[in-house]
Design a protein around this motif. Structure first.
Motif, PDB file in Angstrom:
ATOM      1  N   UNK C 156      -9.624 -16.825 -10.315  1.00 46.41           N
ATOM      2  CA  UNK C 156     -10.445 -16.440  -9.156  1.00 46.41           C
ATOM      3  C   UNK C 156     -11.582 -15.523  -9.581  1.00 46.41           C
ATOM      4  N   UNK C 157     -11.247 -14.546 -10.424  1.00 47.80           N
ATOM      5  CA  UNK C 157     -12.269 -13.580 -10.837  1.00 47.80           C
ATOM      6  C   UNK C 157     -13.325 -14.268 -11.704  1.00 47.80           C
ATOM      7  N   UNK C 158     -12.853 -15.147 -12.612  1.00 45.37           N
ATOM      8  CA  UNK C 158     -13.799 -15.805 -13.514  1.00 45.37           C
ATOM      9  C   UNK C 158     -14.779 -16.693 -12.757  1.00 45.37           C
ATOM     10  N   UNK C 159     -14.408 -17.090 -11.520  1.00 42.07           N
ATOM     11  CA  UNK C 159     -15.292 -17.941 -10.735  1.00 42.07           C
ATOM     12  C   UNK C 159     -16.315 -17.133  -9.936  1.00 42.07           C
ATOM     13  N   UNK C 160     -16.221 -15.795 -10.023  1.00 37.52           N
ATOM     14  CA  UNK C 160     -17.131 -14.954  -9.234  1.00 37.52           C
ATOM     15  C   UNK C 160     -18.547 -14.992  -9.811  1.00 37.52           C
ATOM     16  N   UNK C 161     -19.522 -14.752  -8.954  1.00 32.76           N
ATOM     17  CA  UNK C 161     -20.916 -14.789  -9.401  1.00 32.76           C
ATOM     18  C   UNK C 161     -21.235 -13.701 -10.424  1.00 32.76           C
ATOM     19  N   UNK C 162     -20.544 -12.547 -10.332  1.00 35.86           N
ATOM     20  CA  UNK C 162     -20.885 -11.488 -11.286  1.00 35.86           C
ATOM     21  C   UNK C 162     -20.471 -11.846 -12.716  1.00 35.86           C
ATOM     22  N   UNK C 163     -19.497 -12.748 -12.852  1.00 35.78           N
ATOM     23  CA  UNK C 163     -19.152 -13.229 -14.181  1.00 35.78           C
ATOM     24  C   UNK C 163     -20.278 -14.142 -14.697  1.00 35.78           C
ATOM     25  N   UNK C 164     -20.869 -14.893 -13.756  1.00 40.42           N
ATOM     26  CA  UNK C 164     -21.988 -15.754 -14.109  1.00 40.42           C
ATOM     27  C   UNK C 164     -23.181 -14.902 -14.562  1.00 40.42           C
ATOM     28  N   UNK C 165     -23.403 -13.796 -13.851  1.00 42.17           N
ATOM     29  CA  UNK C 165     -24.488 -12.877 -14.232  1.00 42.17           C
ATOM     30  C   UNK C 165     -24.248 -12.373 -15.654  1.00 42.17           C
ATOM     31  N   UNK C 166     -23.001 -12.036 -15.942  1.00 43.99           N
ATOM     32  CA  UNK C 166     -22.653 -11.554 -17.268  1.00 43.99           C
ATOM     33  C   UNK C 166     -22.937 -12.626 -18.321  1.00 43.99           C
ATOM     34  N   UNK C 172     -20.980 -10.081 -24.574  1.00 44.52           N
ATOM     35  CA  UNK C 172     -19.919 -10.436 -25.506  1.00 44.52           C
ATOM     36  C   UNK C 172     -18.615 -10.662 -24.760  1.00 44.52           C
ATOM     37  N   UNK C 173     -17.689 -11.337 -25.450  1.00 44.10           N
ATOM     38  CA  UNK C 173     -16.382 -11.594 -24.853  1.00 44.10           C
ATOM     39  C   UNK C 173     -15.684 -10.290 -24.500  1.00 44.10           C
ATOM     40  N   UNK C 174     -15.811  -9.284 -25.381  1.00 42.85           N
ATOM     41  CA  UNK C 174     -15.052  -8.055 -25.133  1.00 42.85           C
ATOM     42  C   UNK C 174     -15.621  -7.317 -23.919  1.00 42.85           C
ATOM     43  N   UNK C 175     -16.943  -7.321 -23.730  1.00 49.02           N
ATOM     44  CA  UNK C 175     -17.508  -6.714 -22.519  1.00 49.02           C
ATOM     45  C   UNK C 175     -16.978  -7.445 -21.295  1.00 49.02           C
ATOM     46  N   UNK C 176     -17.034  -8.777 -21.388  1.00 46.63           N
ATOM     47  CA  UNK C 176     -16.583  -9.611 -20.295  1.00 46.63           C
ATOM     48  C   UNK C 176     -15.153  -9.287 -19.891  1.00 46.63           C
ATOM     49  N   UNK C 177     -14.263  -9.214 -20.899  1.00 46.49           N
ATOM     50  CA  UNK C 177     -12.851  -8.984 -20.610  1.00 46.49           C
ATOM     51  C   UNK C 177     -12.613  -7.561 -20.122  1.00 46.49           C
ATOM     52  N   UNK C 178     -13.166  -6.578 -20.854  1.00 52.73           N
ATOM     53  CA  UNK C 178     -12.792  -5.198 -20.549  1.00 52.73           C
ATOM     54  C   UNK C 178     -13.610  -4.559 -19.423  1.00 52.73           C
ATOM     55  N   UNK C 179     -14.827  -5.045 -19.194  1.00 51.29           N
ATOM     56  CA  UNK C 179     -15.627  -4.425 -18.137  1.00 51.29           C
ATOM     57  C   UNK C 179     -15.738  -5.259 -16.875  1.00 51.29           C
ATOM     58  N   UNK C 180     -15.642  -6.576 -17.027  1.00 50.51           N
ATOM     59  CA  UNK C 180     -15.819  -7.401 -15.828  1.00 50.51           C
ATOM     60  C   UNK C 180     -14.475  -7.881 -15.269  1.00 50.51           C
ATOM     61  N   UNK C 181     -13.600  -8.392 -16.138  1.00 47.97           N
ATOM     62  CA  UNK C 181     -12.373  -9.023 -15.619  1.00 47.97           C
ATOM     63  C   UNK C 181     -11.227  -8.026 -15.432  1.00 47.97           C
ATOM     64  N   UNK C 182     -10.888  -7.294 -16.496  1.00 48.31           N
ATOM     65  CA  UNK C 182      -9.703  -6.429 -16.402  1.00 48.31           C
ATOM     66  C   UNK C 182      -9.754  -5.420 -15.259  1.00 48.31           C
ATOM     67  N   UNK C 183     -10.889  -4.740 -15.020  1.00 52.67           N
ATOM     68  CA  UNK C 183     -10.886  -3.790 -13.906  1.00 52.67           C
ATOM     69  C   UNK C 183     -10.564  -4.455 -12.574  1.00 52.67           C
ATOM     70  N   UNK C 184     -10.960  -5.713 -12.422  1.00 58.83           N
ATOM     71  CA  UNK C 184     -10.663  -6.411 -11.176  1.00 58.83           C
ATOM     72  C   UNK C 184      -9.254  -6.982 -11.158  1.00 58.83           C
ATOM     73  N   UNK C 185      -8.717  -7.209 -12.346  1.00 65.45           N
ATOM     74  CA  UNK C 185      -7.372  -7.770 -12.452  1.00 65.45           C
ATOM     75  C   UNK C 185      -6.322  -6.655 -12.330  1.00 65.45           C
ATOM     76  N   UNK C 186      -6.756  -5.416 -12.590  1.00 64.73           N
ATOM     77  CA  UNK C 186      -5.818  -4.294 -12.693  1.00 64.73           C
ATOM     78  C   UNK C 186      -4.846  -4.165 -11.518  1.00 64.73           C
ATOM     79  N   UNK C 187      -5.309  -4.224 -10.266  1.00 64.11           N
ATOM     80  CA  UNK C 187      -4.350  -4.066  -9.167  1.00 64.11           C
ATOM     81  C   UNK C 187      -3.241  -5.111  -9.206  1.00 64.11           C
TER      82      UNK C 187
END
Lengths: 541, 320, 271
Positions: C156-166, C172-187
């Motif tokens: 769901x998160x990977x389909x968000x527009x902000x991932x597309x912006x990224x 980089x993959x690590x920015x993507x994972x640690x700054x875009x996806x994980x904070x949203x996946x955390x809850x």
């Protein structure tokens, strides 16, 4: 005629918040009152209160709603249900979601009248078929046996109007009945509504955020804002002599003149060009062999209804969708089809703004982080220079600097879209691709965003590809326009020329469908046959 | 016009069969790749290099893995599940009576648990945020957190030891009559019901709430239909697919829940048989029990998905 | 601040903290050694032996405190390792898609087509009962459960527009994972971690109770119940204390998770 509905000093609260604050109006049979306002103005709540319904969590704290001599505010729940079964009807915005997926349309439409004993169960499908035929639904007999998911949006909207008519109501509420539809479909549904209201001779409330639609449908208009009445008057008076400043800005929005003060010089080498690109998802081809080009500092609008392929083209240029064939060039240099393979320089010079700022901003990043990232990636800024630039960006998009520390959740829709614009601006692009960027915004917010984009384009010499379904916006915002239908480019050229002298039948029909506040616009459409038999073909899309 | 139901059935049957295949492969590989083999285990103390080699040959243990897998599957299809290491009897003979006992237990528990849980779930949803709702959700949180054996022993402690109403062990002799059966079943059934009911209740509540929040229910309300008709006629049919699938999954969970319950009450079913077989490392028996449990589980899942489509017009009827 | 709404959560957290402390400081807290015979067999609870003694006269309270080490320790270890594997694979599958996603999805489906306890029993029979096989098997089971939930969320998160912006920015993959996806996946991750921990402690106890988990002379809470079945079946309550302890761990964890989910879904975001 005597007053049929009288709302006096109606105040509705949700806990301690005012949803409606001291609303009063009267309505006679045979008349249509338009309720207009931006989202959250309370127009749906008011329309529902008029037929004795309050959504859970709301309560009437003062005032009265008198319908045909009954005060609905003091009536019992069962009396209100009885009233809603027999005397009033409601047409919802999303017909697709408002029909129960479990039952056939013919069944649902006739459910109430059979419960009330107006018609026999055995006549159910015959009655439904006749009614669907009256509303010009295609093969009504088959249609009555369909489930909701088997019909199109425009068809369902007409089926819902049919349902409203069956119990012979004295008052019908139309709650944004055409908002979810394409413009050409909208015209058909509007015409059906006008016809049934006239034949029925009932009173009607017409809720919409679109002043042009309301001006065509209603005898008088009530303007709402933040739950309060701004102004109420006869339709022509509201359009021609608005009294309140808010109403004036709403009307002005509709009549706003041309932004365009320049025409970009036609260079030999365009800034960006897509040549014979063919696009598709998976194995399904969406856009066959399309070509577009635009110059520096030019605004090109790509216009079409849903499913026309306009967004697909935009995504291909941004590199989000690799073309099956064809080339995309920036200043004569061929770009890689996939953005992952493009150079950082190319990435920087083409920026993309999405339709919904809610999902385009990471909810867990502050505005500062969102804006900082492109400055670091594309400009290599840090330290004091970064901070100075961040503040400058906020100033440029007219946002207070203290929002930098906030999360997107704390911002309004318009503010979020400004942040998205600032984020693109940070890269100092040559081309900005705007995908329906104002479609989710209220009209006045839309105006301010368009004005902002215009000013930024002037200051930064950017070209803009503007994807939209809104012809009014196109007319005053774009130098040139490309019209698309079913994935094909129908017609393109300078905006003024296309709008003044369209060459293709589809363009003509599209332009004719765009609602206007001019007196008698819809009558002219009905007479000219802009609505009518050909609707079914398009409706089934 | 292509029927979506037919094509769905074909597709789902296919994926069900693939699941079965993968599961059988997992079970077979898990038990075939061991140090020490069946011949060793069967002969035990009597093993000599000569008779070991002879038995290996006889059991086909020297064949390639693929051949052994195919012959194992072929055997199962013909009702031959091998010889138990510990009792030296054909596995099928041991398994069938125990399977019957387990089915009786699970079926009895399903008949109580499913209707009860769905009823409570619906009540909780319709009285959302009321005292009843909160009491039900508090209860369900405790029930999911109780280890099955604790529930079982508390029942024994109370009804068998303190009150003396029921036998503390559900051991059934071959001479058992209906009364013995009922007496033996009451507590295991109660324990099973208590452990499975919470999950089903929660799922039902969620399903009903999501239907009640939809636009067509709002529309039915605005049309002035009475509340009873809205719930029973407009909401319930749409909640039917989730509820049907929840019910069948509950039955599937019950089938598995029998393992601990049977051990607690010494009820002679397939769960207890399997645990004992694991302790003795009686691999053919473990394989057979595991395959049997898995088959029932996969079949229930298949049935749940299939019925979901049957009762849902959106999935059942072609798009246009 | 203590309010009526969060008093349950606070109590749960305090209980978990106390149990955790007892497990860590077992030698300091427990009155006797867990293996030493200090009382008569089947000693009734009294002032000295608060929970009485087991069938050979070992102090039950001390054994329960030491058993906490196994139950909490193994549950925590299993949940942590499974979380790490499950999350990594889920994010990889969501971002990469393609054959990695398909193979992982199929494998998880196959494992989940076998009921968990049956899977564990077969695997334990095959691998032999030992602490390490227990941990390995439970980790596989827990990791599949983590994977399934997190794959859906990360998708769901990977389909968000902000991932597309990224992606448009060439991040980089690590920015993507640690700054875009994980904070949203955390809850989702935190809530799932709690649920998986509660499940692990119940599951390991059940296996030990069945005699295929922790082996004597060591004992976790489930194994203690098994050891004292005789006393329980004659109507003693005190040997059920370890079982009640398991229930308390699970209830406390679940109520913290419930509170967390409710808080998250009401506020929309945690910031």
């Amino acid at each position: 005629m005597t007053t049929f509905l009288r709302v006096s000093d109606l105040t509705v609260k949700a806990k301690d918040n005012f949803i409606l604050d001291g609303i009063s109006f009267e309505l006679e049979k045979g008349k249509v009152l338009g309720l207009i306002g931006e989202s959250g103005a309370g127009k749906s709540t008011l329309a529902l209160a008029a037929i004795g319904y309050l959504k859970p969590g709301l309560e009437i704290s003062s005032g009265s709603v008198v319908l045909d001599d009954n005060d609905l505010t003091i009536a019992s729940d069962s009396a209100l249900r009885q009233l809603r079964q027999s005397k009033v009807a409601y047409v919802a915005q999303s017909a697709a979601a408002s029909f129960n997926p479990f039952f056939r349309l013919g069944y649902q439409v006739t459910e109430l009248v059979i419960l009330s004993g107006f018609i026999e169960k055995s006549d159910r499908y015959k009655v439904a078929t006749d009614l669907f035929a009256r509303l010009q639904l295609p093969s009504p007999k088959v249609f009555a046996r369909k489930y909701p998911h088997q019909a199109s949006g425009g068809q369902l909207q007409r089926a819902m109007i049919a349902m409203a008519l069956l119990n012979d109501p004295d008052l019908i509420v139309f709650d944004e009945p055409t908002t979810a539809l394409d413009v050409t479909t909208q015209l058909d549904v509007l015409s059906v509504i006008r016809q049934v209201v006239a034949e029925q001779g009932c009173a009607a409330l017409y809720v919409s955020h679109d002043l042009a639609v309301v001006s065509q449908m209603c005898d008088s208009i009530l303007v709402l804002r933040h739950g309060k009445m701004v102004e109420m008057n006869a339709t022509r008076s509201i359009i021609d002599q608005p009294q309140d400043s808010y109403t004036r800005s709403l009307v002005a929005h509709r009549k706003v003149g041309d932004f365009l003060t320049d025409t970009p010089q036609a260079d030999d080498a365009p800034l960006i060009s897509a040549e014979n690109i063919t696009l598709g998802y998976g194995k399904v081809q969406i856009v066959p062999n399309a070509s577009i080009a635009l110059n520096e500092n030019e605004i090109l609008a790509i216009v079409g209804e849903s499913g026309s392929g306009k967004t697909t083209v935009a995504r291909a240029i941004a590199g989000l969708l690799e073309p099956w064939s064809g080339t995309i060039k920036l200043r004569g240099t061929t770009l890689q089809g996939n953005v992952d393979n493009r150079s950082q320089n190319h990435r920087q010079h083409i920026q993309f703004i999405h339709q919904l700022p809610d999902v385009a901003l990471n909810p867990r990043q502050t505005i500062r982080t969102a804006l900082m990232r492109p400055l670091q990636v594309f400009k290599g800024l840090d330290g004091a220079a970064l901070n100075t630039r961040l503040n400058a960006l906020m100033d440029e998009v007219e946002l207070p600097r203290d929002l930098l520390g906030r999360y997107p959740g704390a911002l309004s829709g318009g503010q979020k879209q400004r942040v998205c614009i600032a984020r693109c601006l940070a890269a100092e692009p040559d081309l900005l691709i705007c995908d329906e960027v104002t479609a989710a915004l209220d009209p006045l917010v839309e105006d301010s965003i368009l004005a902002l984009l215009w000013r930024l384009k002037e200051e930064h010499r950017m070209a803009i590809i503007f994807i939209t379904h809104n012809l009014g916006v196109t007319r005053r915002f774009a130098h040139s326009v490309t019209i698309m239908e079913h994935g094909k480019i129908v017609e393109s050229g300078p905006t003024a020329q296309i709008f003044a002298d369209p060459q293709q039948a589809y363009t003509c029909r599209l332009l004719a469908s765009e609602p206007s506040t001019d007196a008698g616009w819809i009558n002219a459409r009905e007479l000219s046959g802009a609505t009518g038999p050909r609707k079914h073909r398009h409706d089934s899309l | 016009m292509k029927s979506p139901l037919l094509s769905y059935t074909v597709k789902r049957t296919g994926s069900g069969l693939i699941s079965l295949l993968l599961v059988s492969l997992l079970i077979f590989l898990g038990t075939a790749l061991l140090p020490g083999d069946a011949a060793q285990a069967l002969l035990g103390q009597n093993a000599t290099p000569e008779n070991l080699a002879a038995l290996r040959e006889q059991l086909g243990l020297n064949d390639p893995l693929v051949v052994r897998y195919l012959s194992w599957i072929g055997g199962i299809l013909q009702g031959d599940m091998g010889i138990s290491f510990s009792s030296k009897q054909p596995v099928l003979e041991i398994l069938l009576p125990k399977l019957a006992n387990s089915l009786i237990l699970a079926l009895a528990a399903s008949l109580i648990a499913v209707p009860l849980a769905i009823f409570l779930g619906i009540v909780a949803a319709l009285k959302q945020d009321s005292l009843v709702d909160r009491a039900i959700s508090f209860l369900s949180m405790w029930l999911v957190s109780l280890p099955t054996f604790l529930t079982g022993y508390l029942l024994i402690n109370f009804f068998a030891v303190r009150l003396g109403w029921l036998p503390s062990l559900s051991v059934l002799r071959s001479t058992a009559d209906v009364n013995d059966w009922v007496a033996a079943l009451i507590m295991p059934v109660a324990a099973l019901v208590l452990v499975t009911i919470a999950h089903t209740m929660r799922l039902t509540r969620t399903a009903i709430l999501s239907v009640m929040a939809s636009d067509y229910i709002l529309m039915a309300d605005i049309k002035g239909l009475d509340r009873r008709r809205i719930i029973l006629w407009h909401a319930l049919p749409n909640a039917l697919s989730p509820i049907v699938s929840i019910s069948l999954l509950t039955v599937a969970y019950l089938m598995v829940g029998v393992v601990v319950v049977e051990v607690v009450f010494s009820y002679s079913g397939m769960g207890k048989l399997m645990v004992d077989a694991v302790s003795y490392r009686d691999l053919p028996l473990v394989q057979a029990c595991g395959a049997c449990f898995s088959f029932i589980f996969i079949f229930m899942n298949f049935l749940a998905d299939f019925l979901c489509v049957v009762v849902n017009p959106r999935l059942r009827e072609p798009k246009s | 601040m203590i309010t009526r709404k969060n008093i349950g959560v606070l109590t749960s957290l305090i209980i978990l903290a106390i149990l955790g402390f007892c497990a860590i400081a077992a030698p300091l807290v427990s009155p006797f050694s867990p293996q030493e015979i200090v009382a008569n067999p089947f000693q009734e609870p009294n002032g000295e032996f608060l929970l009485g003694a087991d069938s050979i006269g070992r102090d039950l309270l001390s054994r329960t405190i030491y058993a906490l080490r196994y139950t909490l320790g193994i549950s925590l270890a299993v949940t942590l390792i499974a979380c790490l594997f499950g999350t990594t694979l889920a994010i990889t599958a969501a971002l990469k898609g393609g054959w990695i996603d398909i193979i992982l999805g199929r494998t998880v489906d196959a494992i989940m087509a076998i009921p968990q306890i049956i899977f564990a029993l077969i695997a334990l029979a095959a691998a032999g009962v030992s602490l390490w096989s227990l941990i390995a098997i439970m980790t596989v089971l827990e990791a599949t459960l983590f994977y399934r939930i997190l794959r859906a969320s990360a998708g769901d998160i990977a389909a968000m527009d902000y991932i597309e912006i990224s992606r448009l920015r060439g991040d980089s993959l690590s920015w993507n994972v640690f700054h875009e996806i994980l904070p949203n996946l955390a809850p989702t991750l935190i809530a799932e971690f709690g649920m998986r921990f509660a499940f692990a402690s119940l599951f390991i106890s059940s296996l030990s109770f069945l005699g295929v988990g922790i082996q004597p002379p060591s004992a976790d809470l489930g194994a203690l119940v098994r050891e004292n079945v005789l006393a329980i079946s004659i109507g003693r309550f005190s040997p059920l204390a370890p079982a009640i302890c398991i229930a308390v761990i699970a209830v406390s964890t679940n109520s913290v998770v419930d509170w967390f989910i409710r808080k998250y879904s009401i506020r929309g975001e945690l910031s």
